[in-house]
Design a protein around this motif. Structure first.
Motif, mmCIF file in Angstrom:
data_model
loop_
_atom_site.group_PDB
_atom_site.id
_atom_site.type_symbol
_atom_site.label_atom_id
_atom_site.label_comp_id
_atom_site.label_asym_id
_atom_site.label_seq_id
_atom_site.Cartn_x
_atom_site.Cartn_y
_atom_site.Cartn_z
ATOM 1 N N GLU A 54 0.824 -1.212 0.000
ATOM 2 C CA GLU A 54 0.000 0.000 0.000
ATOM 3 C C GLU A 54 0.855 1.257 0.000
ATOM 4 O O GLU A 54 0.618 2.222 0.714
ATOM 5 N N ARG A 106 3.298 2.949 13.678
ATOM 6 C CA ARG A 106 3.153 2.519 15.069
ATOM 7 C C ARG A 106 4.438 1.965 15.647
ATOM 8 O O ARG A 106 4.747 2.196 16.815
ATOM 9 N N LEU A 116 -1.072 1.872 12.271
ATOM 10 C CA LEU A 116 -2.448 1.932 12.759
ATOM 11 C C LEU A 116 -3.404 1.879 11.570
ATOM 12 O O LEU A 116 -3.005 2.127 10.421
ATOM 13 N N PRO A 117 -4.691 1.574 11.790
ATOM 14 C CA PRO A 117 -5.655 1.580 10.681
ATOM 15 C C PRO A 117 -5.706 2.918 9.950
ATOM 16 O O PRO A 117 -6.070 2.966 8.769
ATOM 17 N N THR A 118 -5.359 3.997 10.649
ATOM 18 C CA THR A 118 -5.363 5.321 10.015
ATOM 19 C C THR A 118 -4.171 5.530 9.090
ATOM 20 O O THR A 118 -4.092 6.532 8.391
ATOM 21 N N GLY A 119 -3.223 4.581 9.110
ATOM 22 C CA GLY A 119 -2.014 4.720 8.301
ATOM 23 C C GLY A 119 -0.844 5.302 9.058
ATOM 24 O O GLY A 119 0.259 5.389 8.509
ATOM 25 N N GLU A 120 -1.054 5.694 10.320
ATOM 26 C CA GLU A 120 0.029 6.270 11.111
ATOM 27 C C GLU A 120 1.017 5.185 11.536
ATOM 28 O O GLU A 120 0.630 4.086 11.926
#
Length: 387
Positions: free
Chosen positions: A156, A186, A180-184
Motif C-alpha cells: 500500500e 506505530r 495503525l488503521p489510520t495509516g500512522e
C-alpha cells in the motif's frame, strides 16, 4: 559564371570537385541520407557534462552550480558528471581529495535503477531500485567485501518489511513495520532466526513524540515526553519491576534548556545527580550511594569548550585537562591522579584522524600507543624498541 565564360571563352576543363562528382539526389534519397546521418550522430560518443557545487560532508549540493575554476567557499565540493544513462557524483574535501563517490545508472526512461557508493576506491554500498523508485535491495560492504544484504518489501505504497542476511548465513533477521488503521506509523517488530522478538512501539501527540516502548527478552524500556517534545523520564523494567529510572528537568522559560538530570539505580540504591549551567552544559555531578555522597565531579569551560574535569572521591582526586587549537579541534588531553600525571593523549586534527597515547610512571613515559581512525597501529615501549 565569370564574364569570360559567358562570352564563350574556351578554358581548360577543371577536375571535377567531389560535390560535382556525386549523382543528383532525389528528395527520397536526400531524406534517406539525413536518416543515416542522424543514426551516425546518435551512435557517436557524447562527452559527459560536469557541474560543480558547494557541498557539505553528506554530498548535498548547496546553491547553484559554480563557475569553472571557482572555489566553492565551503569545506567540500560536489561534482556531478552526467551522460546518457549514467551519472557520477564526486565529493572532494578542501584539498581536492575525493572522499566519496556515487555511481548511478538510469533506465532508458530516466528512473534510477542502481547506485554504487564508494569510500575512496573501496565499495561502501550497492543499492538497487524498483521501477517505482523505491529501494529494492542494498548490499553493504566493509573494506571492499560484502558483509550484509537488505531486501525491502512494500505494501500500500509504504514500507512493509526488511530482511537482513549475512554472507555466512548468521545473525539474520526480519523487520516488520507496524501501522495503525489510520495509516500512522506505530512501530517495528524484529524477528531473529532463533525465534526471539524485539518490539519497538511509538506514540505521538500533535506531531511530537509522546511515548516510546521497547521490549526484548523480559526487559522493557519506557520513555515519556512533555508537550514540547522534551524527554521527561525513562524507565527500565526487568521482569515487570522498575530497576532504573532517569528524570529530566528543564528551565521554565524559553529556550527551556535542561537544568538537571537525576539517574537512579534502584537495585543498587545509587543516585547520580547532574546539574547544568545556563548554556545547557554539565556543571556539577554528584554520586550518592544509599543516600551518602561518595563523589563529586566539576566541569570547567574556556571559550565555550570543556577545559577541565575534576572528580573528587574517597580514593583521591582525578583530573582531566583538555587543550584545543584556534579552530576548536581537540589537540591534547592530560589525565592526572592524585597530582601525578598518568596519561597524555595527543590528537592530530582531521583529516589525519590519528592520536598517540602516552602512559607515565613516576613522571616518565614508559609506553606509547599509536592509533589511526580509532584502530591501534603501533605499540612503542619507550627505550625498548617496538613490540
Amino acid at each position: 559564371m565569370r564574364p569570360a565564360a559567358r562570352m564563350g571563352a574556351i578554358r581548360p576543363r577543371a577536375a571535377a570537385s567531389p560535390r560535382s562528382a556525386l549523382p543528383r539526389m532525389t528528395p527520397a534519397a536526400r531524406m534517406g541520407a539525413l536518416c543515416l546521418l542522424a543514426a551516425a550522430c546518435a551512435s557517436a560518443p557524447i562527452f559527459p557534462q560536469t557541474l560543480r557545487y558547494a557541498s557539505n560532508s553528506a554530498g548535498m549540493a548547496l546553491g547553484e552550480p559554480l563557475e569553472p575554476d571557482r572555489p566553492s567557499g565551503a569545506g567540500f565540493t560536489l561534482s556531478v558528471e552526467s551522460s546518457p544513462g549514467e551519472e557520477v557524483r564526486r565529493l572532494r574535501d578542501a584539498r581536492g581529495v575525493e572522499v566519496k563517490r556515487w555511481e548511478r545508472v538510469f533506465s532508458p526512461t530516466g528512473e534510477l535503477t542502481e547506485e554504487t557508493v564508494r569510500d575512496g576506491e573501496e565499495i561502501d554500498a550497492v543499492r538497487r531500485y524498483f521501477a517505482s523508485g523505491l529501494l529494492k535491495e542494498e548490499l553493504v560492504y566493509r573494506e571492499g567485501r560484502p558483509v550484509g544484504r537488505f531486501l525491502f518489501e512494500y505494501g500500500e505504497n509504504r514500507p512493509g518489511a526488511v530482511r537482513f542476511s549475512r554472507p555466512d548465513g548468521e545473525d539474520g533477521y526480519r523487520d516488520d513495520y507496524l501501522f495503525l488503521p489510520t495509516g500512522e506509523f506505530r512501530g517495528v517488530q524484529r524477528h531473529f532466526a532463533d525465534g526471539k522478538i524485539y518490539t519497538s512501539l511509538f506514540t505521538t501527540l500533535e506531531g511530537l513524540p509522546w511515548e516510546e516502548w521497547h521490549s526484548y527478552q523480559g526487559t522493557e524500556i519506557f520513555f515519556r515526553y512533555d508537550r514540547r517534545g522534551g524527554l521527561l523520564f525513562q524507565e527500565e523494567r526487568r521482569d515487570g519491576k522498575i530497576r532504573e529510572r532517569v528524570d529530566f528537568l528543564y528551565a521554565p522559560d524559553p529556550p527551556h534548556r535542561l537544568t538537571e538530570r537525576v539517574a537512579r539505580d534502584l537495585s543498587a540504591d545509587r543516585e547520580t545527580r547532574l546539574l547544568y549551567d545556563r548554556e545547557g552544559r554539565p556543571e556539577r555531578e554528584t554520586l550518592l550511594e544509599r543516600g551518602e555522597r561518595v563523589a563529586v565531579t566539576l566541569f570547567t569551560y574556556r571559550e565555550g569548550r570543556l577545559a577541565r574535569k575534576e572528580r573528587r572521591h574517597r580514593g583521591g582526586v582525578q583530573l582531566w585537562e583538555y587543550r584545543h587549537d584556534d579552530r576548536g579541534n581537540l589537540t591534547a588531553e592530560y589525565y592526572t591522579r592524585n597530582r601525578e600525571l598518568k596519561k597524555a593523549v595527543l590528537y592530530n586534527p582531521p583529516p589525519d584522524r590519528s592520536r598517540v597515547e602516552e602512559f607515565y610512571k613516576e613522571g616518565q613515559v614508559f609506553l606509547r600507543v599509536h592509533y589511526r581512525d580509532g584502530e591501534e597501529t603501533r605499540r612503542e615501549p619507550v627505550g625498548g624498541g617496538e613490540e
